[in-house]
Write a protein that holds these residues in place. Structure first.
Motif, PDB file in Angstrom:
ATOM      1  N   GLU A   5       0.843  -1.184   0.000  1.00 41.42           N
ATOM      2  CA  GLU A   5       0.000   0.000   0.000  1.00 41.42           C
ATOM      3  C   GLU A   5       0.887   1.247   0.000  1.00 41.42           C
ATOM      4  N   ALA A   6       0.420   2.282  -0.705  1.00 39.55           N
ATOM      5  CA  ALA A   6       1.189   3.529  -0.748  1.00 39.55           C
ATOM      6  C   ALA A   6       1.230   4.160   0.633  1.00 39.55           C
ATOM      7  N   GLU A   7       2.411   4.665   1.015  1.00 41.81           N
ATOM      8  CA  GLU A   7       2.573   5.319   2.310  1.00 41.81           C
ATOM      9  C   GLU A   7       3.118   6.727   2.105  1.00 41.81           C
ATOM     10  N   TRP A   8       2.452   7.707   2.717  1.00 48.28           N
ATOM     11  CA  TRP A   8       2.905   9.089   2.648  1.00 48.28           C
ATOM     12  C   TRP A   8       3.865   9.345   3.805  1.00 48.28           C
ATOM     13  N   MET A   9       5.027   9.887   3.505  1.00 45.65           N
ATOM     14  CA  MET A   9       6.001  10.199   4.548  1.00 45.65           C
ATOM     15  C   MET A   9       7.005  11.201   4.004  1.00 45.65           C
ATOM     16  N   THR A  10       7.828  11.743   4.895  1.00 46.51           N
ATOM     17  CA  THR A  10       8.874  12.659   4.485  1.00 46.51           C
ATOM     18  C   THR A  10      10.079  11.874   3.984  1.00 46.51           C
ATOM     19  N   VAL A  11      10.997  12.560   3.337  1.00 44.90           N
ATOM     20  CA  VAL A  11      12.215  11.912   2.856  1.00 44.90           C
ATOM     21  C   VAL A  11      13.012  11.346   4.023  1.00 44.90           C
ATOM     22  N   GLU A  12      13.073  12.110   5.128  1.00 47.60           N
ATOM     23  CA  GLU A  12      13.825  11.638   6.285  1.00 47.60           C
ATOM     24  C   GLU A  12      13.244  10.339   6.828  1.00 47.60           C
ATOM     25  N   GLU A  13      11.889  10.266   6.901  1.00 47.07           N
ATOM     26  CA  GLU A  13      11.247   9.043   7.385  1.00 47.07           C
ATOM     27  C   GLU A  13      11.505   7.879   6.440  1.00 47.07           C
ATOM     28  N   ALA A  14      11.516   8.155   5.131  1.00 44.69           N
ATOM     29  CA  ALA A  14      11.768   7.097   4.156  1.00 44.69           C
ATOM     30  C   ALA A  14      13.190   6.546   4.295  1.00 44.69           C
ATOM     31  N   VAL A  15      14.150   7.424   4.567  1.00 45.94           N
ATOM     32  CA  VAL A  15      15.525   6.975   4.780  1.00 45.94           C
ATOM     33  C   VAL A  15      15.598   6.064   6.009  1.00 45.94           C
ATOM     34  N   ASP A  25       3.271  14.998  -2.752  1.00 46.96           N
ATOM     35  CA  ASP A  25       2.391  13.938  -3.259  1.00 46.96           C
ATOM     36  C   ASP A  25       2.978  13.238  -4.485  1.00 46.96           C
ATOM     37  N   HIS A  26       4.296  13.310  -4.668  1.00 49.33           N
ATOM     38  CA  HIS A  26       4.951  12.644  -5.793  1.00 49.33           C
ATOM     39  C   HIS A  26       5.427  11.253  -5.377  1.00 49.33           C
ATOM     40  N   PRO A  27       5.102  10.209  -6.142  1.00 47.23           N
ATOM     41  CA  PRO A  27       5.717   8.899  -5.890  1.00 47.23           C
ATOM     42  C   PRO A  27       7.231   9.023  -6.014  1.00 47.23           C
ATOM     43  N   SER A  28       7.965   8.547  -5.002  1.00 48.12           N
ATOM     44  CA  SER A  28       9.407   8.769  -4.946  1.00 48.12           C
ATOM     45  C   SER A  28      10.117   7.524  -4.437  1.00 48.12           C
ATOM     46  N   VAL A  29      11.423   7.528  -4.600  1.00 52.64           N
ATOM     47  CA  VAL A  29      12.255   6.453  -4.068  1.00 52.64           C
ATOM     48  C   VAL A  29      13.540   7.061  -3.527  1.00 52.64           C
ATOM     49  N   VAL A  30      13.921   6.672  -2.316  1.00 52.34           N
ATOM     50  CA  VAL A  30      15.237   7.035  -1.797  1.00 52.34           C
ATOM     51  C   VAL A  30      16.150   5.837  -2.008  1.00 52.34           C
ATOM     52  N   PHE A  84      13.959   2.523  -1.107  1.00 48.50           N
ATOM     53  CA  PHE A  84      12.662   2.446  -0.437  1.00 48.50           C
ATOM     54  C   PHE A  84      11.672   3.318  -1.204  1.00 48.50           C
ATOM     55  N   LEU A  85      10.520   2.729  -1.555  1.00 47.41           N
ATOM     56  CA  LEU A  85       9.481   3.438  -2.293  1.00 47.41           C
ATOM     57  C   LEU A  85       8.496   4.094  -1.326  1.00 47.41           C
ATOM     58  N   PHE A  86       8.057   5.302  -1.647  1.00 45.99           N
ATOM     59  CA  PHE A  86       7.111   6.010  -0.790  1.00 45.99           C
ATOM     60  C   PHE A  86       6.473   7.135  -1.589  1.00 45.99           C
ATOM     61  N   VAL A  87       5.508   7.807  -0.998  1.00 47.91           N
ATOM     62  CA  VAL A  87       4.912   9.010  -1.578  1.00 47.91           C
ATOM     63  C   VAL A  87       5.318  10.187  -0.707  1.00 47.91           C
ATOM     64  N   ASP A  88       5.968  11.179  -1.314  1.00 44.06           N
ATOM     65  CA  ASP A  88       6.462  12.329  -0.559  1.00 44.06           C
ATOM     66  C   ASP A  88       5.289  13.145  -0.045  1.00 44.06           C
ATOM     67  N   VAL A  89       5.190  13.281   1.277  1.00 39.70           N
ATOM     68  CA  VAL A  89       4.067  13.990   1.877  1.00 39.70           C
ATOM     69  C   VAL A  89       4.097  15.469   1.530  1.00 39.70           C
ATOM     70  N   ARG A  90       5.250  16.001   1.154  1.00 42.52           N
ATOM     71  CA  ARG A  90       5.354  17.432   0.840  1.00 42.52           C
ATOM     72  C   ARG A  90       4.833  17.750  -0.565  1.00 42.52           C
ATOM     73  N   LEU A 129       8.773  10.860  -9.302  1.00 37.67           N
ATOM     74  CA  LEU A 129       8.005  10.956 -10.539  1.00 37.67           C
ATOM     75  C   LEU A 129       7.272  12.293 -10.572  1.00 37.67           C
ATOM     76  N   SER A 130       7.116  12.851 -11.760  1.00 38.40           N
ATOM     77  CA  SER A 130       6.437  14.137 -11.872  1.00 38.40           C
ATOM     78  C   SER A 130       4.934  14.001 -11.667  1.00 38.40           C
ATOM     79  N   THR A 131       4.382  12.794 -11.867  1.00 37.75           N
ATOM     80  CA  THR A 131       2.951  12.568 -11.685  1.00 37.75           C
ATOM     81  C   THR A 131       2.622  12.535 -10.200  1.00 37.75           C
ATOM     82  N   GLN A 132       1.579  13.246  -9.804  1.00 38.84           N
ATOM     83  CA  GLN A 132       1.194  13.277  -8.405  1.00 38.84           C
ATOM     84  C   GLN A 132       0.247  12.133  -8.076  1.00 38.84           C
ATOM     85  N   ALA A 133       0.383  11.585  -6.867  1.00 39.02           N
ATOM     86  CA  ALA A 133      -0.539  10.578  -6.357  1.00 39.02           C
ATOM     87  C   ALA A 133      -1.702  11.292  -5.675  1.00 39.02           C
ATOM     88  N   PRO A 134      -2.865  10.632  -5.593  1.00 41.37           N
ATOM     89  CA  PRO A 134      -3.987  11.265  -4.864  1.00 41.37           C
ATOM     90  C   PRO A 134      -3.573  11.536  -3.428  1.00 41.37           C
TER      91      PRO A 134
END
Length: 218
Positions: A159-169, A188-193, A180-186, A206-211
């Motif tokens: 499931e998609a999880e919204w979190m900050t970059v620091e939390e994802a690290v 709403d972009h699907p991201s990976v650290v 680690f895959l996540f959705v940046d809470v700042r 990704l430039s596409t925003q998640a809901p």
């Protein structure tokens, strides 16, 4: 702490269960709030002449993030030792980072004007990395003397999880992965650290925003 042990293609002996109970004491020293440890032992037999091996997967469940570690060896007892050591190291490093965070708050923030992350040792992905991801240009090593065998691709869905970059690290360190895959809470972009050299990290978004998370929850 509750312990669950299952075997895939291999029987679980009383001796192995006893050793597991002895080993988890090392994990509990770093994870006092853990509620359950799932141990999965998988026996694999190869058709290309490789020696069969045993993979031990550990999953620690508690009030915080799930922690995972795994190791493979010809002897399941050795694989268990390696997996326990790996998980203990992940928990130790996470504990040290929490202590350091309380003593030296990171105060990370996102500069909208420059697009830079301040207050955390994270660097944007290089142009080469972004181009390789966008084009799928992944180098493949092929040698003619190797015997061909189908590639087994393991797939997992989360499931998609919204979190900050620091939390994802922090979560990446806990699961022991290099990304680690996540959705940046700042944004709403699907991201990976991902892990770089030493203690450096990178971020690809990704430039596409998640809901927004609020929309999914409603």
């Amino acid at each position: 702490m509750e312990t669950s042990i299952v075997g895939v293609g291999v029987g679980i002996t009383d001796r192995f269960r006893t050793v597991v109970e002895e080993k988890i004491a090392k994990i509990q020293t770093f994870a006092g709030r853990a509620q359950r440890l799932d141990v999965k032992v998988t026996h694999r037999v190869y058709r290309n002449g490789h020696v069969p091996d045993e993979t031990v997967e550990l999953t620690l469940v508690g009030k915080g993030p799930v922690v995972r570690a795994e190791a493979t060896d010809g002897d399941k007892f050795v694989a268990l030792d390696l997996a326990v050591d790996k998980m203990s190291e992940q928990l130790r490093r996470a504990k040290e980072k929490r202590v350091d965070g309380r003593q030296h708050p990171r105060g990370a923030h996102f500069e909208k004007g420059s697009g830079a992350l301040e207050g955390i040792d994270v660097q944007p992905a290089s142009v080469e990395v972004l181009h390789a991801v966008a084009t799928g240009n992944v180098p493949v090593q092929n040698t003619e003397d190797e015997v061909y065998s189908p590639v087994v691709i393991r797939t997992k869905s989360f499931e998609a999880e919204w979190m900050t970059v620091e939390e994802a690290v922090d979560r990446m360190e806990l699961v022991g992965h290099d990304f680690f895959l996540f959705v940046d809470v700042r944004s709403d972009h699907p991201s990976v650290v991902y892990r770089r050299k030493g203690w450096d990290y990178g971020v690809i978004a990704l430039s596409t925003q998640a809901p927004p998370a609020e929309a999914l929850a409603s």
